[in-house]
Design an enzyme around this catalytic site. Structure first.
Site, PDB file in Angstrom:
ATOM      1  N   LYS A 160     -11.883   4.476   1.355  1.00 11.60           N
ATOM      2  CA  LYS A 160     -10.745   3.688   0.865  1.00 11.60           C
ATOM      3  C   LYS A 160     -11.323   2.503   0.094  1.00 11.60           C
ATOM      4  O   LYS A 160     -11.397   1.377   0.583  1.00 11.60           O
ATOM      5  CB  LYS A 160      -9.883   3.225   2.041  1.00 11.60           C
ATOM      6  N   GLU A 193       0.840  -1.206   0.000  1.00 13.55           N
ATOM      7  CA  GLU A 193       0.000   0.000   0.000  1.00 13.55           C
ATOM      8  C   GLU A 193       0.872   1.251   0.000  1.00 13.55           C
ATOM      9  O   GLU A 193       0.575   2.224  -0.693  1.00 13.55           O
ATOM     10  CB  GLU A 193      -0.905   0.023   1.230  1.00 13.55           C
TER      11      GLU A 193
END
Length: 123
Positions: A99, A22
């Site tokens: 997200k 990420e």
């Protein structure tokens, strides 16, 4: 009494998350903002100086999301709320941080955190 100004769907590209991939690859985050403020001065004057310049605000919010990676969306949402409260006319803000590509091993459409923060006054 406060009015509400909303800015919805601000797309940002950040490198936040607990996992190394990420941080390395990054992903889209989407921000929804609601600001509590008195819009009567701007309505009376028709002058941008009497209200929140949401173009400038969005640029600051994007910078807050797109810089300085952290692990948790809770920290990013607080960072965005702090940016919104920099303008003394903003009495409170509600921030939803989406997200949509969170690393979850399941079919889902979104992960979203909503926080509400008020201006604090000193005693």
């Amino acid at each position: 009494m406060t009015d509400e100004l909303s800015i919805v769907g601000v797309e940002c590209y950040g490198h936040h998350g607990v996992f190394e991939f990420e941080r390395r690859e990054g992903q889209i985050f989407v921000v929804d903002l609601t600001l509590g403020l008195d819009t009567r001065p701007a309505a009376a004057s028709d002058d941008l100086a009497d209200t929140v310049d949401y173009g400038t605000l969005v640029a600051a919010v994007k910078a807050a999301v797109e810089n300085d990676p952290v692990d948790l969306i809770e920290k990013v949402a607080q960072r965005v709320a702090d940016v919104c409260l920099l303008d003394p006319r903003v009495e409170w803000t509600r921030v939803t941080l989406h997200k949509p590509d969170a690393p979850i091993d399941a079919t889902f459409s979104d992960v979203a955190l909503t926080i509400t923060r008020k201006r604090t006054t000193s005693p």
